[in-house]
Design an enzyme around this catalytic site. Structure first.
Site, mmCIF file in Angstrom:
data_model
loop_
_atom_site.group_PDB
_atom_site.id
_atom_site.type_symbol
_atom_site.label_atom_id
_atom_site.label_comp_id
_atom_site.label_asym_id
_atom_site.label_seq_id
_atom_site.Cartn_x
_atom_site.Cartn_y
_atom_site.Cartn_z
ATOM 1 N N ARG A 81 0.812 -1.219 0.000
ATOM 2 C CA ARG A 81 0.000 0.000 0.000
ATOM 3 C C ARG A 81 0.845 1.269 0.000
ATOM 4 N NH1 ARG A 81 -3.329 -3.356 -1.818
ATOM 5 N NH2 ARG A 81 -5.474 -2.708 -1.547
ATOM 6 N N PHE A 82 2.121 1.152 -0.345
ATOM 7 C CA PHE A 82 3.025 2.308 -0.398
ATOM 8 C C PHE A 82 3.053 2.808 -1.838
ATOM 9 C CE2 PHE A 82 6.894 4.356 1.578
ATOM 10 C CZ PHE A 82 6.201 4.821 2.683
#
Length: 400
Positions: free
Chosen positions: A378-379
């Site tokens: 999720r970066f």
């Protein structure tokens, strides 16, 4: 017999050997990809082709990305911190090229992946020979550089402690021997954690984007079309009326240029009424196959009558008739009544309907455009363009 018949992988106490083993597996998958290229014209997407496509997809969508992360997050930074003299000079020359090659190969893989997805399900047989040959050649040359320069350097200058640190990081990345975790929550028998898709096909850096957001959109849109993304021209249009309540729907973009992004609809529909009350909207493109989305916000204006005429009369006649017959968003008693309206319009027009004044185009003039590239954990990468008072665009990175 002293030699084992089983090709066993080295363990993580030998991290450089593990990386070389990964290269060997990549070469096997590249060979499978080439065989598949030769197989498809003769046999189509038969069982062998589907299995081969699934194997290549599985490897390059998972293990290959872990291998790249081993190098990008651990091996190369550790070498950069350790190398001195001639080794440091070699590394300064090679590191930017190796990292750029990773990014290039990730982008090339997206095109091949979109085609393999369809072969794996038996829905298509198209596989681009130029794309495959370039991917194989680039990957092969890349691995040879690493094996000739990077791996020998690591073996020579890393201490036993550094080798252990590298191996531990690689092992942790693969979740080997994890700490005990609580039982996962489930819903309807499905592990909720499994509903979270981890992205990792490509990356997006400020330097990768063009200076104008419409040019960058055109680049990504062309790549989506090349990758045969399903309905790449579909976009969500979100509007808000005078009551402050938002509404969204999916429409098809029909044109984009320096002036903005254009679609056509009924001006008396719900979105038409809301735009009359509040002439601002937000567009969203989501290209799942490429793990990308584009968010566009700005003010909305109607296109000229001439532009609306041009598009209206380019549509199939039945689509023209439907635009005349339908009072979009208004209630109607039944499907039969709708079809009766259509038949009446068709009879009255003699098959040559005229564009009604309540039907035409909208153009969103962008003020903010965000390009989103999915990344692992999720970066994600987010690059946003914001229109300035002087008409220029400011480009910035946003945190995920």
């Amino acid at each position: 017999m002293s030699n084992s018949l089983i090709d066993t992988a080295p363990d993580f106490s030998q991290p450089i050997a593990v990386l070389k083993h990964c290269h060997d597996r990549i070469r096997q998958q590249l060979a499978t990809l080439r065989k598949l290229l030769a197989h498809l014209p003769q046999h189509g997407a038969d069982q062998q082709a589907r299995q081969a496509a699934q194997a290549v997809l599985k490897y390059f969508s998972n293990a290959a990305h872990l291998h790249h992360e081993d190098e990008e997050r651990n091996l190369l930074p550790m070498l950069d911190a350790t190398a001195r003299g001639d080794d440091a000079a070699v590394l300064r020359d090679m590191m930017p090229r190796l990292l750029a090659q990773h990014q290039q190969m990730d982008g090339d893989w997206l095109i091949i992946k979109a085609q393999l997805d369809k072969i794996a399900t038996g829905t298509d047989t198209a596989l681009s020979a130029p794309a495959v040959e370039k991917f194989v050649a680039d990957y092969t040359a890349h691995m040879e550089q690493e094996e000739q320069h990077i791996a020998p350097m690591a073996k020579r200058i890393f201490s036993p402690v550094q080798m252990q640190q590298l191996g531990d990081a690689m092992q942790a990345r693969r979740g080997i021997a994890p700490a005990a975790a609580p039982a996962p929550a489930t819903a309807a028998g499905v592990d909720i954690a499994d509903l979270r898709l981890d992205y990792g096909r490509a990356s997006l850096d400020e330097a990768d984007t063009l200076d104008h957001p419409v040019d960058q959109f055109a680049k990504w849109f062309d790549e989506a079309m090349t990758a045969e993304v399903f309905e790449a021209n579909a976009m969500s249009v979100a509007t808000v009326g005078a009551d402050g309540k938002p509404s969204s729907r999916v429409v098809l973009i029909k044109q984009y240029d320096a002036r903005g992004f254009t679609w056509y609809t009924n001006y008396e529909s719900q979105k038409g009424q809301q735009l009359a009350q509040n002439p601002h909207a937000a567009l969203l493109f989501f290209w799942r196959e490429l793990e990308r989305q584009v968010r566009i916000e700005g003010r909305v204006e109607k296109t000229s009558a001439e532009d609306s005429d041009t598009y209206f009369y380019s549509r199939p006649v039945k689509s023209q008739l439907a635009a005349v017959a339908s009072h979009q968003s208004e209630r109607i008693a039944s499907r039969a009544e709708m079809e009766a309206n259509f038949a009446a319009v068709e009879a009255a027009s003699g098959g040559q309907p005229q564009r009604p004044p309540h039907w035409g185009g909208y153009r969103l003039v962008p003020e903010r455009v965000e390009f989103w590239q999915g990344r692992r954990s999720r970066f994600h990468d987010r690059i946003v363009f914001t229109l300035q008072a002087d008409g220029s665009w400011k480009k910035e990175r946003l945190q995920p």
